[in-house]
Design a protein around this motif. Sequence first.
Motif, PDB file in Angstrom:
ATOM      1  N   GLN A 117      15.134 -24.127 -70.523  1.00  0.00           N
ATOM      2  CA  GLN A 117      13.723 -23.910 -70.809  1.00  0.00           C
ATOM      3  C   GLN A 117      13.263 -22.547 -70.303  1.00  0.00           C
ATOM      4  OE1 GLN A 117      11.104 -26.926 -69.292  1.00  0.00           O
ATOM      5  NE2 GLN A 117       9.271 -25.822 -69.902  1.00  0.00           N
ATOM      6  N   GLN A 118      13.673 -22.164 -69.100  1.00  0.00           N
ATOM      7  CA  GLN A 118      13.250 -20.876 -68.548  1.00  0.00           C
ATOM      8  C   GLN A 118      13.794 -19.712 -69.368  1.00  0.00           C
ATOM      9  OE1 GLN A 118      14.175 -20.750 -64.376  1.00  0.00           O
ATOM     10  NE2 GLN A 118      12.724 -22.351 -63.871  1.00  0.00           N
ATOM     11  N   ILE A 119      15.059 -19.791 -69.764  1.00  0.00           N
ATOM     12  CA  ILE A 119      15.645 -18.726 -70.584  1.00  0.00           C
ATOM     13  C   ILE A 119      14.964 -18.691 -71.951  1.00  0.00           C
ATOM     14  CG2 ILE A 119      17.738 -17.951 -71.766  1.00  0.00           C
ATOM     15  CD1 ILE A 119      19.334 -19.020 -69.350  1.00  0.00           C
ATOM     16  N   ALA A 120      14.747 -19.856 -72.548  1.00  0.00           N
ATOM     17  CA  ALA A 120      14.112 -19.918 -73.861  1.00  0.00           C
ATOM     18  C   ALA A 120      12.709 -19.317 -73.825  1.00  0.00           C
ATOM     19  CB  ALA A 120      14.062 -21.365 -74.353  1.00  0.00           C
ATOM     20  N   GLU A 121      11.945 -19.607 -72.783  1.00  0.00           N
ATOM     21  CA  GLU A 121      10.592 -19.063 -72.673  1.00  0.00           C
ATOM     22  C   GLU A 121      10.625 -17.547 -72.496  1.00  0.00           C
ATOM     23  OE1 GLU A 121       8.723 -21.311 -69.561  1.00  0.00           O
ATOM     24  OE2 GLU A 121       8.529 -23.093 -70.829  1.00  0.00           O
ATOM     25  N   ALA A 122      11.588 -17.047 -71.727  1.00  0.00           N
ATOM     26  CA  ALA A 122      11.711 -15.596 -71.552  1.00  0.00           C
ATOM     27  C   ALA A 122      12.057 -14.915 -72.873  1.00  0.00           C
ATOM     28  CB  ALA A 122      12.768 -15.277 -70.495  1.00  0.00           C
ATOM     29  N   LEU A 123      12.954 -15.512 -73.651  1.00  0.00           N
ATOM     30  CA  LEU A 123      13.304 -14.950 -74.962  1.00  0.00           C
ATOM     31  C   LEU A 123      12.098 -14.968 -75.899  1.00  0.00           C
ATOM     32  CD1 LEU A 123      16.826 -16.565 -75.523  1.00  0.00           C
ATOM     33  CD2 LEU A 123      16.341 -14.170 -74.990  1.00  0.00           C
ATOM     34  N   GLU A 124      11.351 -16.058 -75.875  1.00  0.00           N
ATOM     35  CA  GLU A 124      10.196 -16.163 -76.776  1.00  0.00           C
ATOM     36  C   GLU A 124       9.131 -15.123 -76.432  1.00  0.00           C
ATOM     37  OE1 GLU A 124       8.175 -17.617 -80.067  1.00  0.00           O
ATOM     38  OE2 GLU A 124      10.260 -17.826 -79.436  1.00  0.00           O
ATOM     39  N   ARG A 125       8.927 -14.845 -75.142  1.00  0.00           N
ATOM     40  CA  ARG A 125       7.967 -13.803 -74.753  1.00  0.00           C
ATOM     41  C   ARG A 125       8.435 -12.420 -75.194  1.00  0.00           C
ATOM     42  NH1 ARG A 125       7.919 -16.901 -70.052  1.00  0.00           N
ATOM     43  NH2 ARG A 125       9.322 -15.439 -69.029  1.00  0.00           N
ATOM     44  N   ALA A 126       9.752 -12.203 -75.220  1.00  0.00           N
ATOM     45  CA  ALA A 126      10.294 -10.885 -75.559  1.00  0.00           C
ATOM     46  C   ALA A 126      10.207 -10.586 -77.054  1.00  0.00           C
ATOM     47  CB  ALA A 126      11.740 -10.781 -75.092  1.00  0.00           C
ATOM     48  N   ARG A 127      10.251 -11.603 -77.904  1.00  0.00           N
ATOM     49  CA  ARG A 127      10.312 -11.371 -79.360  1.00  0.00           C
ATOM     50  C   ARG A 127       9.128 -10.549 -79.884  1.00  0.00           C
ATOM     51  NH1 ARG A 127      12.505 -16.974 -79.161  1.00  0.00           N
ATOM     52  NH2 ARG A 127      14.720 -16.748 -79.662  1.00  0.00           N
ATOM     53  N   PRO A 128       7.883 -10.981 -79.668  1.00  0.00           N
ATOM     54  CA  PRO A 128       6.771 -10.184 -80.215  1.00  0.00           C
ATOM     55  C   PRO A 128       6.660  -8.806 -79.575  1.00  0.00           C
ATOM     56  CG  PRO A 128       5.939 -12.020 -78.903  1.00  0.00           C
ATOM     57  CD  PRO A 128       7.412 -12.205 -79.032  1.00  0.00           C
ATOM     58  N   ARG A 129       7.045  -8.706 -78.308  1.00  0.00           N
ATOM     59  CA  ARG A 129       6.998  -7.401 -77.635  1.00  0.00           C
ATOM     60  C   ARG A 129       7.939  -6.421 -78.338  1.00  0.00           C
ATOM     61  NH1 ARG A 129       9.680  -5.736 -71.934  1.00  0.00           N
ATOM     62  NH2 ARG A 129       9.164  -3.545 -72.075  1.00  0.00           N
ATOM     63  N   MET A 130       9.134  -6.871 -78.674  1.00  0.00           N
ATOM     64  CA  MET A 130      10.099  -5.982 -79.315  1.00  0.00           C
ATOM     65  C   MET A 130       9.610  -5.553 -80.696  1.00  0.00           C
ATOM     66  SD  MET A 130      13.717  -7.368 -78.053  1.00  0.00           S
ATOM     67  CE  MET A 130      14.371  -5.726 -78.134  1.00  0.00           C
ATOM     68  N   ALA A 131       9.030  -6.483 -81.450  1.00  0.00           N
ATOM     69  CA  ALA A 131       8.502  -6.131 -82.777  1.00  0.00           C
ATOM     70  C   ALA A 131       7.391  -5.094 -82.649  1.00  0.00           C
ATOM     71  CB  ALA A 131       7.997  -7.383 -83.482  1.00  0.00           C
ATOM     72  N   ARG A 132       6.546  -5.280 -81.652  1.00  0.00           N
ATOM     73  CA  ARG A 132       5.417  -4.369 -81.448  1.00  0.00           C
ATOM     74  C   ARG A 132       5.891  -2.996 -80.974  1.00  0.00           C
ATOM     75  NH1 ARG A 132       3.038  -7.469 -78.258  1.00  0.00           N
ATOM     76  NH2 ARG A 132       3.742  -6.545 -76.330  1.00  0.00           N
ATOM     77  N   GLU A 133       6.756  -2.979 -79.964  1.00  0.00           N
ATOM     78  CA  GLU A 133       7.148  -1.706 -79.359  1.00  0.00           C
ATOM     79  C   GLU A 133       8.117  -0.904 -80.216  1.00  0.00           C
ATOM     80  OE1 GLU A 133       5.481  -0.633 -76.943  1.00  0.00           O
ATOM     81  OE2 GLU A 133       4.471  -2.533 -76.626  1.00  0.00           O
ATOM     82  N   LEU A 134       8.970  -1.590 -80.979  1.00  0.00           N
ATOM     83  CA  LEU A 134       9.981  -0.867 -81.750  1.00  0.00           C
ATOM     84  C   LEU A 134       9.554  -0.579 -83.190  1.00  0.00           C
ATOM     85  CD1 LEU A 134      13.116  -2.746 -80.432  1.00  0.00           C
ATOM     86  CD2 LEU A 134      12.468  -0.382 -79.923  1.00  0.00           C
ATOM     87  N   HIS A 135       8.649  -1.413 -83.730  1.00  0.00           N
ATOM     88  CA  HIS A 135       8.317  -1.266 -85.146  1.00  0.00           C
ATOM     89  C   HIS A 135       6.820  -1.313 -85.447  1.00  0.00           C
ATOM     90  CE1 HIS A 135      12.580  -1.621 -86.039  1.00  0.00           C
ATOM     91  NE2 HIS A 135      12.620  -2.682 -85.252  1.00  0.00           N
ATOM     92  N   ASP A 136       5.992  -1.345 -84.423  1.00  0.00           N
ATOM     93  CA  ASP A 136       4.539  -1.409 -84.622  1.00  0.00           C
ATOM     94  C   ASP A 136       4.110  -2.628 -85.428  1.00  0.00           C
ATOM     95  OD1 ASP A 136       4.106   1.022 -83.228  1.00  0.00           O
ATOM     96  OD2 ASP A 136       4.602   2.154 -85.043  1.00  0.00           O
ATOM     97  N   VAL A 137       4.867  -3.718 -85.314  1.00  0.00           N
ATOM     98  CA  VAL A 137       4.516  -4.966 -85.988  1.00  0.00           C
ATOM     99  C   VAL A 137       3.910  -5.894 -84.945  1.00  0.00           C
ATOM    100  CG1 VAL A 137       5.387  -6.973 -87.242  1.00  0.00           C
ATOM    101  CG2 VAL A 137       6.316  -4.696 -87.726  1.00  0.00           C
ATOM    102  N   ASP A 138       2.662  -6.265 -85.165  1.00  0.00           N
ATOM    103  CA  ASP A 138       1.923  -7.028 -84.173  1.00  0.00           C
ATOM    104  C   ASP A 138       1.793  -8.482 -84.622  1.00  0.00           C
ATOM    105  OD1 ASP A 138       0.215  -8.011 -82.237  1.00  0.00           O
ATOM    106  OD2 ASP A 138      -1.101  -6.274 -82.294  1.00  0.00           O
ATOM    107  N   ALA A 139       2.143  -9.409 -83.739  1.00  0.00           N
ATOM    108  CA  ALA A 139       2.060 -10.837 -84.052  1.00  0.00           C
ATOM    109  C   ALA A 139       0.628 -11.282 -84.326  1.00  0.00           C
ATOM    110  CB  ALA A 139       2.645 -11.660 -82.909  1.00  0.00           C
ATOM    111  N   ALA A 140      -0.343 -10.551 -83.783  1.00  0.00           N
ATOM    112  CA  ALA A 140      -1.750 -10.922 -83.979  1.00  0.00           C
ATOM    113  C   ALA A 140      -2.250 -10.547 -85.365  1.00  0.00           C
ATOM    114  CB  ALA A 140      -2.612 -10.252 -82.922  1.00  0.00           C
ATOM    115  N   GLY A 141      -1.424  -9.833 -86.126  1.00  0.00           N
ATOM    116  CA  GLY A 141      -1.841  -9.443 -87.459  1.00  0.00           C
ATOM    117  C   GLY A 141      -2.619  -8.143 -87.473  1.00  0.00           C
ATOM    118  N   ASP A 142      -2.796  -7.512 -86.292  1.00  0.00           N
ATOM    119  CA  ASP A 142      -3.458  -6.213 -86.252  1.00  0.00           C
ATOM    120  C   ASP A 142      -2.485  -5.176 -86.800  1.00  0.00           C
ATOM    121  OD1 ASP A 142      -5.497  -7.499 -85.004  1.00  0.00           O
ATOM    122  OD2 ASP A 142      -4.884  -6.913 -82.990  1.00  0.00           O
TER     123      ASP A 142
END
Length: 197
Positions: A117-142
């Motif tokens: 559970q701890q590893i899974a939660e850490a991976l899930e937090r990292a996913r949107p960050r990587m999309a935002r920081e590497l490709h300017d794709v924001d999970a919030a739809g901004d």
Amino acid sequence: MGHRERLMAGARRLLAERGYARITSRDLAAAADAPLGTINYHYGSKEALLNAALLEALHEWGDRTVPPPGQAADGGDAERLDGMWSDIIESVTADRPMLVAAVEAYAQAERSSDIRQQIAEALERARPRMARELHDVDAAGDGEGDERTARAIGSVHMALIIGLVHQWLVDPDRAPSAADLTLGLRAIARRLETADG
């Protein structure tokens, strides 16, 4: 420094020296110069302490290898990815003990729902960050993207990072370079576009 902080520092040091699977509660208490009972008092269990120490170390590693906000805006996607892959490859030598401990923790996750559970939660937090920081794709739809797209992009990056680290840990002489990854991703993208067209 109190017992809690000394336990964390000792756990991180032992993870680097011995890996995840070969640390006992007595080892942790000795490394922190603390009574054995303080592990359960502050963290609940030896495993919870080791997980917290490993996740803290991995979070710091991620901060060093994934471009932070602001810095990622420089250059296009290819430059951002090349920089990240290069930083990850360089870190395999510097952070090898911690990365090996992470691989061991993944194996332990099969038998421990807490670790999983701890590893899974850490991976899930990292996913949107990587999309935002590497490709300017924001999970919030901004701007560009949406939650599903951001999660998918982050998931691909997590798979690539984990695979890259494993290849460099096992076979550094034949593991891919940053340029190899970029070449491979471009070739795959071209083939996907051709298949869709």
